[in-house]
Design an enzyme around this catalytic site. Structure first.
Site, PDB file in Angstrom:
ATOM      1  N   SER A  59       0.755  -1.093   0.072  1.00 54.97           N
ATOM      2  CA  SER A  59       0.035  -0.052   0.067  1.00 54.97           C
ATOM      3  C   SER A  59       0.899   1.348   0.019  1.00 54.97           C
ATOM      4  O   SER A  59       2.222   1.130   0.710  1.00 54.97           O
ATOM      5  CB  SER A  59      -0.943   0.032   1.263  1.00 54.97           C
ATOM      6  OG  SER A  59      -1.523   1.165   1.521  1.00 54.97           O
ATOM      7  N   TYR A 102      -1.244  -0.664  10.319  1.00 54.80           N
ATOM      8  CA  TYR A 102      -1.487  -0.880   8.823  1.00 54.80           C
ATOM      9  C   TYR A 102      -0.158  -0.535   8.133  1.00 54.80           C
ATOM     10  O   TYR A 102       0.282  -1.070   7.401  1.00 54.80           O
ATOM     11  CB  TYR A 102      -2.690  -0.173   8.320  1.00 54.80           C
ATOM     12  CG  TYR A 102      -2.966  -0.501   6.892  1.00 54.80           C
ATOM     13  CD1 TYR A 102      -3.531  -1.563   6.562  1.00 54.80           C
ATOM     14  CD2 TYR A 102      -2.770   0.558   5.793  1.00 54.80           C
ATOM     15  CE1 TYR A 102      -3.802  -1.972   5.113  1.00 54.80           C
ATOM     16  CE2 TYR A 102      -3.111   0.263   4.366  1.00 54.80           C
ATOM     17  CZ  TYR A 102      -3.692  -1.090   4.061  1.00 54.80           C
ATOM     18  OH  TYR A 102      -3.998  -1.087   2.884  1.00 54.80           O
TER      19      TYR A 102
HETATM   20  P1  NAD Z   1     -11.607  -5.974   0.964  1.00 56.93           P
HETATM   21  O1  NAD Z   1     -11.751  -5.899   2.363  1.00 56.93           O
HETATM   22  O2  NAD Z   1     -12.700  -5.750   0.080  1.00 56.93           O
HETATM   23  O3  NAD Z   1     -10.654  -7.307   0.494  1.00 56.93           O
HETATM   24  C1  NAD Z   1      -9.924  -8.070   1.289  1.00 56.93           C
HETATM   25  C2  NAD Z   1     -10.217  -9.530   1.289  1.00 56.93           C
HETATM   26  O4  NAD Z   1      -9.363 -10.231   2.195  1.00 56.93           O
HETATM   27  C3  NAD Z   1     -11.611  -9.698   1.977  1.00 56.93           C
HETATM   28  O5  NAD Z   1     -12.449 -10.557   0.965  1.00 56.93           O
HETATM   29  C4  NAD Z   1     -11.262 -10.612   3.089  1.00 56.93           C
HETATM   30  O6  NAD Z   1     -12.374 -11.515   3.555  1.00 56.93           O
HETATM   31  C5  NAD Z   1     -10.128 -11.310   2.891  1.00 56.93           C
HETATM   32  N1  NAD Z   1      -9.393 -11.572   4.158  1.00 56.93           N
HETATM   33  C6  NAD Z   1      -8.941 -10.853   5.284  1.00 56.93           C
HETATM   34  N2  NAD Z   1      -8.332 -11.457   6.205  1.00 56.93           N
HETATM   35  C7  NAD Z   1      -8.289 -12.525   5.726  1.00 56.93           C
HETATM   36  C8  NAD Z   1      -7.912 -13.899   6.163  1.00 56.93           C
HETATM   37  N3  NAD Z   1      -7.234 -13.990   7.399  1.00 56.93           N
HETATM   38  N4  NAD Z   1      -7.609 -15.028   5.240  1.00 56.93           N
HETATM   39  C9  NAD Z   1      -8.048 -14.984   3.975  1.00 56.93           C
HETATM   40  N5  NAD Z   1      -8.738 -13.897   3.647  1.00 56.93           N
HETATM   41  C10 NAD Z   1      -8.777 -12.515   4.400  1.00 56.93           C
HETATM   42  O7  NAD Z   1     -10.441  -4.936   0.630  1.00 56.93           O
HETATM   43  P2  NAD Z   1      -9.614  -4.755  -0.846  1.00 56.93           P
HETATM   44  O8  NAD Z   1      -9.478  -3.177  -1.073  1.00 56.93           O
HETATM   45  O9  NAD Z   1      -9.875  -5.435  -1.950  1.00 56.93           O
HETATM   46  O10 NAD Z   1      -8.081  -4.979  -0.407  1.00 56.93           O
HETATM   47  C11 NAD Z   1      -6.925  -5.960  -0.869  1.00 56.93           C
HETATM   48  C12 NAD Z   1      -5.950  -5.651  -0.773  1.00 56.93           C
HETATM   49  O11 NAD Z   1      -5.432  -4.286  -1.072  1.00 56.93           O
HETATM   50  C13 NAD Z   1      -5.558  -5.786   0.818  1.00 56.93           C
HETATM   51  O12 NAD Z   1      -4.216  -6.185   1.237  1.00 56.93           O
HETATM   52  C14 NAD Z   1      -5.361  -4.005   1.213  1.00 56.93           C
HETATM   53  O13 NAD Z   1      -4.803  -3.645   2.258  1.00 56.93           O
HETATM   54  C15 NAD Z   1      -4.589  -3.723  -0.161  1.00 56.93           C
HETATM   55  N6  NAD Z   1      -4.840  -2.277  -0.477  1.00 56.93           N
HETATM   56  C16 NAD Z   1      -6.311  -1.660  -0.647  1.00 56.93           C
HETATM   57  C17 NAD Z   1      -6.398  -0.252  -1.051  1.00 56.93           C
HETATM   58  C18 NAD Z   1      -7.667   0.286  -1.399  1.00 56.93           C
HETATM   59  O14 NAD Z   1      -7.925   1.368  -1.239  1.00 56.93           O
HETATM   60  N7  NAD Z   1      -8.941  -0.545  -1.629  1.00 56.93           N
HETATM   61  C19 NAD Z   1      -5.276   0.479  -1.024  1.00 56.93           C
HETATM   62  C20 NAD Z   1      -3.802  -0.034  -0.988  1.00 56.93           C
HETATM   63  C21 NAD Z   1      -3.748  -1.568  -0.576  1.00 56.93           C
END
Ligand code: NAD
Length: 262
Positions: free
Chosen positions: A144, A157
């Site tokens: 991120s 985070y």
């Molecule tokens: P999201 O919450 O929609 O998706 C995350 C998924 O991970 C969920 O489906 C959740 O059930 C799953 N998860 C959580 N803990 C888990 C575990 N212990 N085992 C298996 N699955 C698990 O969020 P997203 O926006 O799709 O994020 C995906 C990745 O991108 C994350 O690592 C997040 O930190 C990163 N990210 C997101 C953003 C953003 O703005 N959306 C920005 C930077 C980084």
């Protein structure tokens, strides 16, 4: 760009989430078979249904990435059902609570580290073991922009995503001899999506000098901090995953690609 992933396979953790789903659809559209891993089996089944229209092999595995046995089982199942795994998108993650450093809850700090660091390690290790056997592959670890510059009120985070970038650099060196490339991806403000909505609401609720206490105003404050004055889309994140996995990126490893709109 469209890449030809026909006959290739990708394993995606957090495959039921916003970015995991967008990436799964993107790879399936370009011909790849997809294995989804997630804690949320109901949402994962919905994504699998959407993938069905692409006529590629799809497999789903209920899996908690913090448990190495779960990860090992899911990898074995994915190899059994899809034949091999060419790409791993190590994407499952948890944003954590929002609190100032002097008030950050210990149990939530641990939870963020367990999912975003230990979970990423388990998946990285399983991917490396499989790809070493199979003759190579590519891995993208989801970091991120919070792993490049620590944002306010996100102590755990930020720690976890700095760690992901470090693991990416070390793994890229360790795995280069086996033809395995390892890169990291660092999006900043991406939306619409769960994490975008959650962060505007929770940053407002913390009450700090950095953001308004009104979520709608926080949205605007955040967007105003982006030179391109907009959020990145889920598809733009998926595009970057596709590029890093593709042969176009064949000499790129140990790199952290920032997707920030400036
Ligand atoms: P999201 O919450 O929609 O998706 C995350 C998924 O991970 C969920 O489906 C959740 O059930 C799953 N998860 C959580 N803990 C888990 C575990 N212990 N085992 C298996 N699955 C698990 O969020 P997203 O926006 O799709 O994020 C995906 C990745 O991108 C994350 O690592 C997040 O930190 C990163 N990210 C997101 C953003 C953003 O703005 N959306 C920005 C930077 C980084």
């Amino acid at each position: 760009a469209t890449y030809d992933f026909a006959g290739k396979t990708i394993l995606i953790t957090g495959g039921a989430g916003d970015i995991g789903k967008a990436t799964a659809l993107r790879f399936a559209a370009n011909g790849a078979g997809v294995a989804l891993l997630d804690l949320n089996e109901t949402k994962m089944a919905d994504v699998a249904r959407e993938l069905a229209e692409y006529n590629v092999p799809v497999a789903t595995f209920g899996c908690d990435v913090t448990t190495s046995e779960d990860v090992a089982k899911a990898f074995a199942g994915a190899v059994e059902q899809l034949g091999r795994i060419d790409y791993v998108f190590n994407n499952a993650g948890y944003q954590g609570l929002f609190a100032k450093t002097d008030e950050y809850p210990e149990d939530d700090f641990q939870k963020v580290i367990d999912i975003n660091v230990v979970g990423v390690f388990h998946v990285l290790k399983a991917a490396a073991q499989h790809m070493r056997e199979s003759g190579g592959g590519a891995i993208v670890n989801m970091a991120s922009y919070a792993g490049v510059v620590g944002p306010p009120n996100m102590l755990a985070y930020a720690a976890s995503k700095f760690a992901v970038i470090g693991m990416t650099q070390t793994a890229a060196k360790d795995l280069a001899p086996y033809g395995i490339r390892v890169n990291a991806l660092s999006p900043a403000l991406i939306g619409p999506g769960m994490m975008w909505t959650r962060q505007t609401e929770l940053q407002a609720a913390v009450g700090s000098q950095y953001f308004s206490s009104e979520p709608k105003v926080v949205e605007q404050q955040m967007i105003d901090s982006v030179p391109m004055r907009r959020l990145g889309s889920l598809e733009e994140v998926a595009n970057s995953v596709a590029f890093l996995m593709s042969e176009e990126a064949s000499y790129i490893t140990g790199f952290n690609l920032e997707i920030t709109g400036g």
